[in-house]
Design an enzyme around this catalytic site. Structure first.
Site, PDB file in Angstrom:
ATOM      1  N   CYS A 107     -27.523  11.832  43.558  1.00  0.00           N
ATOM      2  CA  CYS A 107     -26.863  13.121  43.400  1.00  0.00           C
ATOM      3  C   CYS A 107     -27.647  14.185  44.148  1.00  0.00           C
ATOM      4  O   CYS A 107     -28.806  13.989  44.507  1.00  0.00           O
ATOM      5  CB  CYS A 107     -26.785  13.525  41.922  1.00  0.00           C
ATOM      6  SG  CYS A 107     -25.909  12.348  40.868  1.00  0.00           S
ATOM      7  N   ARG A 109     -23.549  20.766  41.645  1.00  0.00           N
ATOM      8  CA  ARG A 109     -24.027  19.504  42.200  1.00  0.00           C
ATOM      9  C   ARG A 109     -22.925  18.702  42.848  1.00  0.00           C
ATOM     10  O   ARG A 109     -21.733  18.933  42.616  1.00  0.00           O
ATOM     11  CB  ARG A 109     -24.638  18.701  41.078  1.00  0.00           C
ATOM     12  CG  ARG A 109     -23.693  18.407  39.893  1.00  0.00           C
ATOM     13  CD  ARG A 109     -23.224  16.983  39.819  1.00  0.00           C
ATOM     14  NE  ARG A 109     -24.299  16.057  39.735  1.00  0.00           N
ATOM     15  CZ  ARG A 109     -25.005  15.820  38.612  1.00  0.00           C
ATOM     16  NH1 ARG A 109     -24.682  16.427  37.485  1.00  0.00           N
ATOM     17  NH2 ARG A 109     -25.979  14.941  38.607  1.00  0.00           N
TER      18      ARG A 109
END
Length: 325
Positions: free
Chosen positions: A2, A16
């Site tokens: 991520c 994100r």
């Protein structure tokens, strides 16, 4: 894998890319101020800051991937495989399980300083949510308008780092990622000055953007860290809130994973399942998914934030487009 980003330009934004090889049954979840949190250490929190973020609801409990509160503070967890280490319950410590760490911090802290103080006596407790859901190796970025910091629990104990990059990806450790940035000090957004040799002639600056030549382009965690940090710190955008939401997603798009780039096992690929941005000034959560690139918004302030029950909205994942003719 991520990539998390803390970004400020007038308003504060945190969010994100969530990159994984399978799709989660996740919702956008609003936790109102009077929802009762039962911490695993036996304490109860019944009156607190309101939260919004992406989560999986299990047994009426929000397992947040990331969230922000109504005071302007946000937090994102990213994978930290091979380095994360949690510990048994410790006497005299504030024992907090990994799955409850995001709400534990965001329900209590209203400023970056208050959030950081919560880690002074904390022990990241090695206790799973359930037998079917073991602990996940994670580290976290906490951010506000004042900046951000990173929290890692490793074999050396709990570490808290100032984060001058406003970025977090995955392994290795954050201090190594910061040390590695010295390899890229010559990158620039400006047209480069030829420094190949004294009085150098014969080099043609054939393209715009040559100052960024050498910026890593892989989808590995180190490349993504460098690339999104460079993009973030060189970002230029009018201080209009909606333009900055678009800018935030443009920065994240620079490190999104496309199906086919990272094969986990034959025929199985890691992709950017969703990207999200929380405007902590307005309490609006924006997201897009791999197949639905249209931005969808959920406004926490349109909910009853004095309630006691969770509010959830299923993520819109199907392809959508706007037809002009």
């Amino acid at each position: 894998m991520c990539t998390a980003l803390n970004y400020t330009n007038g308003h504060h934004y945190i969010g994100r890319n969530l990159d994984w090889d399978f799709d989660f049954p996740n919702d956008v979840v609003v936790t109102p101020r009077n929802y009762p949190f039962q911490w695993r250490n036996g304490k109860t929190c019944t009156s607190h800051n309101a939260l919004i973020g992406m989560a999986i609801i299990q047994n009426d409990y929000p397992l947040y991937f990331e969230a922000a509160n109504d005071k302007g503070l946000g937090m994102v967890g990213t994978a930290f495989a091979g380095f994360a280490k949690y510990f048994p319950k410790a006497e005299g410590k504030d024992n907090v399980a990994t799955f409850e760490l995001i709400p534990y911090v965001l329900t209590q802290a209203s400023t970056l300083q208050e959030a950081r103080a919560l880690f002074d006596n904390m022990n990241i407790w090695d206790i799973p949510f359930s037998e079917q859901q073991p602990t996940s190796p994670m580290h976290w970025i906490v951010g506000s308008k004042e900046g951000s910091f990173v929290v890692e629990s490793t074999k050396d104990g709990l570490k808290v780092y100032d984060n001058n990059w406003g970025v977090l990806t995955n392994a290795p450790t954050f201090d190594w990622m910061s040390y590695n940035m010295a390899n890229y000090v010559n990158l620039t957004r400006h047209e480069p000055t030829i420094q190949f040799a004294p009085d150098m002639k014969g080099i043609d600056l054939f393209s715009r953007g040559l100052g960024s030549s050498g910026l890593p382009g892989g989808v590995d965690s180190v490349s993504r860290f460098v690339r999104v940090a460079f993009t973030n710190l060189n970002s230029v955008c009018d201080p209009d809130p909606q333009k900055n939401v678009a800018q935030f997603f443009h920065i994240l798009s620079n490190v999104q994973q496309v199906r086919g780039e990272a094969e986990i096992k034959p025929g199985v690929f890691e992709i950017t399942q969703y990207a999200c941005c929380i405007d902590t000034d307005t309490g609006i959560f924006y997201y897009s998914t791999y197949y639905n690139q249209s931005l969808t918004a959920v406004d926490m302030n349109k909910e009853d934030l004095e309630a006691k029950t969770l509010v959830s909205y299923p993520v819109l994942k199907e392809f959508q487009f706007h037809a002009q003719n």
